[in-house]
Scaffold this motif. Structure first.
Motif, PDB file in Angstrom:
ATOM      1  N   ASN A   1       0.858  -1.204   0.168  1.00  0.00           N
ATOM      2  CA  ASN A   1      -0.004   0.087  -0.035  1.00  0.00           C
ATOM      3  C   ASN A   1       0.902   1.265  -0.059  1.00  0.00           C
ATOM      4  OD1 ASN A   1      -2.120  -1.617   0.160  1.00  0.00           O
ATOM      5  ND2 ASN A   1      -2.316  -1.715   2.394  1.00  0.00           N
ATOM      6  N   PHE A   2       0.509   2.427  -0.656  1.00  0.00           N
ATOM      7  CA  PHE A   2       1.164   3.478  -0.864  1.00  0.00           C
ATOM      8  C   PHE A   2       0.380   4.692  -0.545  1.00  0.00           C
ATOM      9  CE2 PHE A   2       0.127   3.612  -5.326  1.00  0.00           C
ATOM     10  CZ  PHE A   2       0.168   2.255  -5.486  1.00  0.00           C
ATOM     11  N   SER A   3       0.733   5.979  -0.089  1.00  0.00           N
ATOM     12  CA  SER A   3       0.069   6.838   0.385  1.00  0.00           C
ATOM     13  C   SER A   3      -0.154   7.931  -0.899  1.00  0.00           C
ATOM     14  CB  SER A   3       0.762   7.512   1.560  1.00  0.00           C
ATOM     15  OG  SER A   3       1.915   8.047   1.385  1.00  0.00           O
ATOM     16  N   ASP A   4       0.399   7.856  -1.754  1.00  0.00           N
ATOM     17  CA  ASP A   4       0.150   8.852  -2.685  1.00  0.00           C
ATOM     18  C   ASP A   4       0.337   8.481  -4.231  1.00  0.00           C
ATOM     19  OD1 ASP A   4       1.793  12.201  -2.623  1.00  0.00           O
ATOM     20  OD2 ASP A   4       0.215  11.395  -3.633  1.00  0.00           O
ATOM     21  N   SER A   5      -0.137   9.331  -5.120  1.00  0.00           N
ATOM     22  CA  SER A   5      -0.036   8.815  -6.447  1.00  0.00           C
ATOM     23  C   SER A   5       1.239   8.460  -6.973  1.00  0.00           C
ATOM     24  CB  SER A   5      -0.662   9.999  -7.205  1.00  0.00           C
ATOM     25  OG  SER A   5      -2.018  10.205  -7.055  1.00  0.00           O
ATOM     26  N   VAL A   6       1.381   7.700  -7.788  1.00  0.00           N
ATOM     27  CA  VAL A   6       3.193   7.144  -8.168  1.00  0.00           C
ATOM     28  C   VAL A   6       2.999   7.155  -9.728  1.00  0.00           C
ATOM     29  CG1 VAL A   6       3.320   6.007  -6.108  1.00  0.00           C
ATOM     30  CG2 VAL A   6       2.296   4.687  -8.080  1.00  0.00           C
ATOM     31  N   ASN A   7       4.205   7.156 -10.299  1.00  0.00           N
ATOM     32  CA  ASN A   7       4.329   6.976 -11.711  1.00  0.00           C
ATOM     33  C   ASN A   7       5.262   5.680 -11.844  1.00  0.00           C
ATOM     34  OD1 ASN A   7       6.896   8.115 -11.070  1.00  0.00           O
ATOM     35  ND2 ASN A   7       6.155  10.264 -11.787  1.00  0.00           N
ATOM     36  N   ASN A   8       5.843   5.086 -10.831  1.00  0.00           N
ATOM     37  CA  ASN A   8       6.919   3.916 -10.749  1.00  0.00           C
ATOM     38  C   ASN A   8       6.289   3.202  -9.613  1.00  0.00           C
ATOM     39  OD1 ASN A   8       8.908   2.195 -11.260  1.00  0.00           O
ATOM     40  ND2 ASN A   8      10.411   3.348 -11.100  1.00  0.00           N
ATOM     41  N   LEU A   9       6.389   1.719  -9.937  1.00  0.00           N
ATOM     42  CA  LEU A   9       6.284   0.917  -8.805  1.00  0.00           C
ATOM     43  C   LEU A   9       7.135  -0.384  -9.461  1.00  0.00           C
ATOM     44  CD1 LEU A   9       3.491  -0.301  -6.604  1.00  0.00           C
ATOM     45  CD2 LEU A   9       4.712  -1.802  -7.703  1.00  0.00           C
ATOM     46  N   GLN A  10       8.031  -0.729  -8.405  1.00  0.00           N
ATOM     47  CA  GLN A  10       8.881  -2.087  -8.778  1.00  0.00           C
ATOM     48  C   GLN A  10       8.791  -3.076  -7.680  1.00  0.00           C
ATOM     49  OE1 GLN A  10      12.471   0.635 -10.571  1.00  0.00           O
ATOM     50  NE2 GLN A  10      12.543  -1.699 -10.922  1.00  0.00           N
ATOM     51  N   TRP A  11       8.725  -4.389  -8.196  1.00  0.00           N
ATOM     52  CA  TRP A  11       8.847  -5.332  -6.929  1.00  0.00           C
ATOM     53  C   TRP A  11      10.252  -6.005  -7.023  1.00  0.00           C
ATOM     54  CZ3 TRP A  11       5.744  -6.764  -3.036  1.00  0.00           C
ATOM     55  CH2 TRP A  11       4.441  -6.327  -3.058  1.00  0.00           C
ATOM     56  N   PHE A  12      11.124  -6.146  -5.910  1.00  0.00           N
ATOM     57  CA  PHE A  12      12.238  -6.994  -6.043  1.00  0.00           C
ATOM     58  C   PHE A  12      12.121  -7.927  -4.901  1.00  0.00           C
ATOM     59  CE2 PHE A  12      14.605  -3.339  -7.983  1.00  0.00           C
ATOM     60  CZ  PHE A  12      13.862  -2.223  -7.747  1.00  0.00           C
ATOM     61  N   HIS A  13      13.063  -8.989  -5.239  1.00  0.00           N
ATOM     62  CA  HIS A  13      13.234  -9.779  -4.327  1.00  0.00           C
ATOM     63  C   HIS A  13      14.919  -9.989  -4.021  1.00  0.00           C
ATOM     64  CE1 HIS A  13      14.400 -14.789  -4.004  1.00  0.00           C
ATOM     65  NE2 HIS A  13      13.906 -14.027  -2.776  1.00  0.00           N
ATOM     66  N   GLN A  14      15.024  -9.889  -2.664  1.00  0.00           N
ATOM     67  CA  GLN A  14      16.241  -9.802  -2.243  1.00  0.00           C
ATOM     68  C   GLN A  14      16.589 -11.291  -1.731  1.00  0.00           C
ATOM     69  OE1 GLN A  14      17.327  -7.170   1.308  1.00  0.00           O
ATOM     70  NE2 GLN A  14      19.194  -6.702   0.087  1.00  0.00           N
ATOM     71  N   ASN A  15      17.671 -11.881  -2.363  1.00  0.00           N
ATOM     72  CA  ASN A  15      18.188 -13.245  -1.853  1.00  0.00           C
ATOM     73  C   ASN A  15      18.843 -13.058  -0.793  1.00  0.00           C
ATOM     74  OD1 ASN A  15      20.678 -12.357  -2.883  1.00  0.00           O
ATOM     75  ND2 ASN A  15      20.455 -13.162  -5.132  1.00  0.00           N
ATOM     76  N   PRO A  16      19.133 -14.496  -0.454  1.00  0.00           N
ATOM     77  CA  PRO A  16      20.153 -14.543   0.889  1.00  0.00           C
ATOM     78  C   PRO A  16      21.475 -13.904   0.852  1.00  0.00           C
ATOM     79  CG  PRO A  16      18.915 -16.614   0.422  1.00  0.00           C
ATOM     80  CD  PRO A  16      18.741 -15.602  -0.725  1.00  0.00           C
ATOM     81  N   TRP A  17      21.948 -13.667  -0.437  1.00  0.00           N
ATOM     82  CA  TRP A  17      23.291 -12.823  -0.430  1.00  0.00           C
ATOM     83  C   TRP A  17      23.134 -11.295  -0.494  1.00  0.00           C
ATOM     84  CZ3 TRP A  17      21.476 -17.454  -2.749  1.00  0.00           C
ATOM     85  CH2 TRP A  17      22.025 -18.530  -2.611  1.00  0.00           C
ATOM     86  N   GLY A  18      21.905 -10.935  -0.332  1.00  0.00           N
ATOM     87  CA  GLY A  18      21.627  -9.525  -0.585  1.00  0.00           C
ATOM     88  C   GLY A  18      21.475  -8.866  -1.562  1.00  0.00           C
TER      89      GLY A  18
ATOM     90  N   PHE B   1       9.074  -7.023 -11.123  1.00  0.00           N
ATOM     91  CA  PHE B   1       8.317  -6.300 -12.027  1.00  0.00           C
ATOM     92  C   PHE B   1       8.431  -4.798 -11.911  1.00  0.00           C
ATOM     93  CE2 PHE B   1       5.868 -10.071 -13.220  1.00  0.00           C
ATOM     94  CZ  PHE B   1       5.867 -10.787 -12.214  1.00  0.00           C
ATOM     95  N   TYR B   2       8.174  -4.393 -13.003  1.00  0.00           N
ATOM     96  CA  TYR B   2       8.209  -2.889 -13.227  1.00  0.00           C
ATOM     97  C   TYR B   2       6.726  -2.715 -13.448  1.00  0.00           C
ATOM     98  CZ  TYR B   2       8.214   1.855 -15.536  1.00  0.00           C
ATOM     99  OH  TYR B   2       7.946   2.955 -15.738  1.00  0.00           O
ATOM    100  N   ILE B   3       5.976  -2.074 -12.672  1.00  0.00           N
ATOM    101  CA  ILE B   3       4.508  -2.313 -12.804  1.00  0.00           C
ATOM    102  C   ILE B   3       3.737  -1.025 -12.205  1.00  0.00           C
ATOM    103  CG2 ILE B   3       4.214  -4.079 -10.910  1.00  0.00           C
ATOM    104  CD1 ILE B   3       2.081  -5.159 -12.605  1.00  0.00           C
ATOM    105  N   PRO B   4       4.027   0.173 -12.818  1.00  0.00           N
ATOM    106  CA  PRO B   4       3.424   1.434 -12.287  1.00  0.00           C
ATOM    107  C   PRO B   4       1.664   0.961 -12.426  1.00  0.00           C
ATOM    108  CG  PRO B   4       4.294   1.900 -14.250  1.00  0.00           C
ATOM    109  CD  PRO B   4       4.979   0.557 -13.902  1.00  0.00           C
TER     110      PRO B   4
END
Lengths: 109, 114
Positions: A24-41, A47-50
């Protein structure tokens, strides 16, 4: 600044289970990305999914920008899916990605 | 597939020493960023860089930090006099079209200050 809240903070799954992570985000956005941080950091781009819906193998994501949330779906989870999943957004007219606190996922064999 | 590369992967230094972290962004990208992540915490923005100048910086990015693009390929973060609280993972990122486009992150440089 914009607030980014992720839920749940922690999630334990049995291998093969499905899950939904929320951002959830509190303001209008023009970029949204999902990342996976693996055990090595390492931060791995998922996804790049605005807005809209995308799928990549067992993962899919949906962003409903008008309602200020995004969902990440993981199906048939595997132990290699373990790690921390971050959502990050750029507010309209902004110049930086702001990260949420992450969801720590553990998939047990 | 093009990627952002960072060196060193891990650096241990004594408090008060200068540290330079290096990054090679993706070759056709024009926007460059540094982020940091203290162990167990969220990833925080430090600075963005475009057209050979800082475009935005956070309050974390104080006078002890500086960035430079010394040549056509490298992008560096310098910490002048390290403190214990500078211990963190530092990530470099780049993008083609700024923050509205997709950012790609390097593997990170882990800095440990003793």
């Amino acid at each position: 600044g914009i607030q980014v809240e992720q839920s749940p903070p922690d999630l334990i799954l049995q291998e093969g289970a499905n899950s939904t992570l929320r951002c959830n985000f509190s303001d209008s956005v023009n970029n949204l990305q999902w990342f996976h941080q693996n055990p090595w950091g390492q931060l791995i781009n998922l996804f790049y999914i605005p807005s809209g819906t995308k799928q990549n193998g067992r993962l899919s994501a949906t962003t409903v920008a008008t309602e200020r949330y995004s969902l990440l779906y993981i199906s048939s989870s595997q132990t290699t899916d373990s790690g921390v999943y971050f959502c990050a957004v750029v507010r309209n007219a902004g110049n930086m990605l702001t990260f949420g606190g992450g969801t720590r996922l553990m998939v047990k064999p | 597939e093009p990627e952002v590369t960072q060196t060193p992967s891990h650096q241990v230094t004594q408090m008060g020493q200068e540290v330079i972290l290096r990054c090679v962004p993706i070759s056709n990208h024009l926007y460059f960023y540094w982020y940091r992540q203290i162990l167990g915490q969220k990833v925080e923005f430090l600075v963005s860089f475009y057209n050979n100048e800082i475009s935005e910086k956070s309050e974390i990015f104080d006078d002890q930090f500086s960035v430079e693009r010394p040549d056509g390929s490298n992008f560096t973060l310098k910490i002048r006099s390290t403190k214990l609280e500078d211990s963190a993972m530092y990530f470099c990122a780049s993008s083609i079209q700024g923050a509205t486009g997709e950012l790609f992150f390097g593997e990170g440089s882990r800095l440990t200050v003793l």
